[in-house]
Design a protein around this motif. Structure first.
Motif, PDB file in Angstrom:
ATOM      1  N   TYR A 230      64.154  47.771  -6.338  1.00  0.00           N
ATOM      2  CA  TYR A 230      64.290  46.313  -6.635  1.00  0.00           C
ATOM      3  C   TYR A 230      65.859  46.660  -7.102  1.00  0.00           C
ATOM      4  O   TYR A 230      66.770  45.820  -6.639  1.00  0.00           O
ATOM      5  CB  TYR A 230      63.757  45.543  -7.893  1.00  0.00           C
ATOM      6  N   ASN A 231      65.926  47.809  -8.041  1.00  0.00           N
ATOM      7  CA  ASN A 231      67.765  47.896  -8.243  1.00  0.00           C
ATOM      8  C   ASN A 231      68.618  48.258  -7.152  1.00  0.00           C
ATOM      9  O   ASN A 231      69.828  48.127  -6.864  1.00  0.00           O
ATOM     10  CB  ASN A 231      68.334  48.923  -9.334  1.00  0.00           C
TER      11      ASN A 231
ATOM     12  N   CYS B  10      61.067  37.338  -7.471  1.00  0.00           N
ATOM     13  CA  CYS B  10      62.209  38.290  -6.920  1.00  0.00           C
ATOM     14  C   CYS B  10      62.176  37.117  -5.549  1.00  0.00           C
ATOM     15  O   CYS B  10      62.895  36.787  -5.108  1.00  0.00           O
ATOM     16  CB  CYS B  10      61.424  39.322  -6.763  1.00  0.00           C
TER      17      CYS B  10
ATOM     18  N   SER C  63      53.014  41.321  -7.297  1.00  0.00           N
ATOM     19  CA  SER C  63      53.966  41.184  -8.520  1.00  0.00           C
ATOM     20  C   SER C  63      53.690  40.020  -9.289  1.00  0.00           C
ATOM     21  O   SER C  63      54.108  40.349 -10.411  1.00  0.00           O
ATOM     22  CB  SER C  63      55.563  40.951  -8.065  1.00  0.00           C
TER      23      SER C  63
ATOM     24  N   ILE D  73      58.335  50.433  -9.464  1.00  0.00           N
ATOM     25  CA  ILE D  73      58.472  49.338  -8.201  1.00  0.00           C
ATOM     26  C   ILE D  73      60.618  49.315  -8.498  1.00  0.00           C
ATOM     27  O   ILE D  73      61.394  47.879  -7.496  1.00  0.00           O
ATOM     28  CB  ILE D  73      58.138  47.889  -8.386  1.00  0.00           C
TER      29      ILE D  73
ATOM     30  N   LEU E  14      56.597  44.812  -4.251  1.00  0.00           N
ATOM     31  CA  LEU E  14      57.271  43.495  -4.939  1.00  0.00           C
ATOM     32  C   LEU E  14      57.322  42.529  -4.575  1.00  0.00           C
ATOM     33  O   LEU E  14      57.246  41.986  -5.345  1.00  0.00           O
ATOM     34  CB  LEU E  14      58.812  44.411  -4.977  1.00  0.00           C
TER      35      LEU E  14
ATOM     36  N   TYR F 118      59.042  40.788 -11.988  1.00  0.00           N
ATOM     37  CA  TYR F 118      59.616  40.252 -10.544  1.00  0.00           C
ATOM     38  C   TYR F 118      58.482  39.259  -9.790  1.00  0.00           C
ATOM     39  O   TYR F 118      58.897  39.235  -8.784  1.00  0.00           O
ATOM     40  CB  TYR F 118      59.125  42.291  -9.787  1.00  0.00           C
TER      41      TYR F 118
ATOM     42  N   ILE G 208      59.056  48.156  -1.339  1.00  0.00           N
ATOM     43  CA  ILE G 208      58.618  46.293  -1.585  1.00  0.00           C
ATOM     44  C   ILE G 208      57.915  45.570  -1.376  1.00  0.00           C
ATOM     45  O   ILE G 208      57.844  44.509  -1.237  1.00  0.00           O
ATOM     46  CB  ILE G 208      59.802  46.633  -0.306  1.00  0.00           C
TER      47      ILE G 208
END
Length: 197
Positions: A63-64, A119, A111, A59, A107, A116, A104
């Motif tokens: 995310y990055n 987020c 999460s 993940i 995420l 995260y 995603i």
């Protein structure tokens, strides 16, 4: 022999993604991931030191990548060329959604218990801030001002929640991309005409 190691690593990641998607980070079990990967828990730990490291590997990279483009969007100077730059960067973000919609979905929806878990709030804040700045700029060209960005905040929440639902309900990356673009258009097209001025 290296091929077999890479094959085991990939199988672990594939099964871990399924596990995270089904039960979330908090509910995920290393034992189940190992069993579904046809490996032992001890062998799994040779590839990933912990559940957190495994989650981060799957993940964190997505995310990055998202954050890199989000940070690029945040640096765009508002002027007549900004719209073209926003469009190009947004297309790159949509490409990530197309390629990694399952990651995603995890995420945004699964999460809890990971680093995260907040987020969504970050994404809402980012969308609110960006759309507010663009709206202020567009209104200033008309000699108007934005008195309150509360509607933008509400729409930003709705957008992020809509994206969370889209990636949870649809796995086809191209379908996800098209749906997200449609929702962005519905919420934010001609936003300067919709806000309280």
């Amino acid at each position: 022999m290296q091929y077999l190691k890479e094959e085991v690593r990939d199988k672990i990641k594939k099964e871990a993604l399924k596990e995270f998607k089904n039960v979330g980070y908090k509910g995920a079990s290393i034992r189940r991931i190992a069993a579904n990967s046809n490996t032992s828990v001890g062998n799994l730990y040779k590839y990933f030191d912990s559940k957190e490291a495994l989650y981060e590997n799957i993940i964190g990279s997505v995310y990055n990548r998202l954050m890199n483009y989000i940070n690029e969007l945040g640096k765009v100077e508002l002027n007549e060329k900004a719209c073209d730059i926003f469009y190009k960067i947004t297309e790159k973000v949509m490409e990530i959604f197309r390629e990694s919609s399952i990651e995603i979905a995890v995420l945004l929806n699964k999460s809890q218990g990971s680093k995260y878990e907040n987020c969504k709030s970050y994404f809402v804040d980012f969308v609110t801030r960006t759309v507010t700045e663009v709206t202020i700029y567009e209104l200033s060209k008309r000699g108007k001002t934005l008195s309150d960005n509360f509607i933008i905040y509400l729409l930003s929440n709705s957008l992020v929640e809509s994206i969370s639902i889209i990636v949870k309900e649809r796995e086809d990356g191209e379908v996800v991309r098209k749906l997200i673009i449609s929702v962005i258009d519905i919420f934010f097209k001609d936003i300067e005409d919709k806000v309280n001025i």
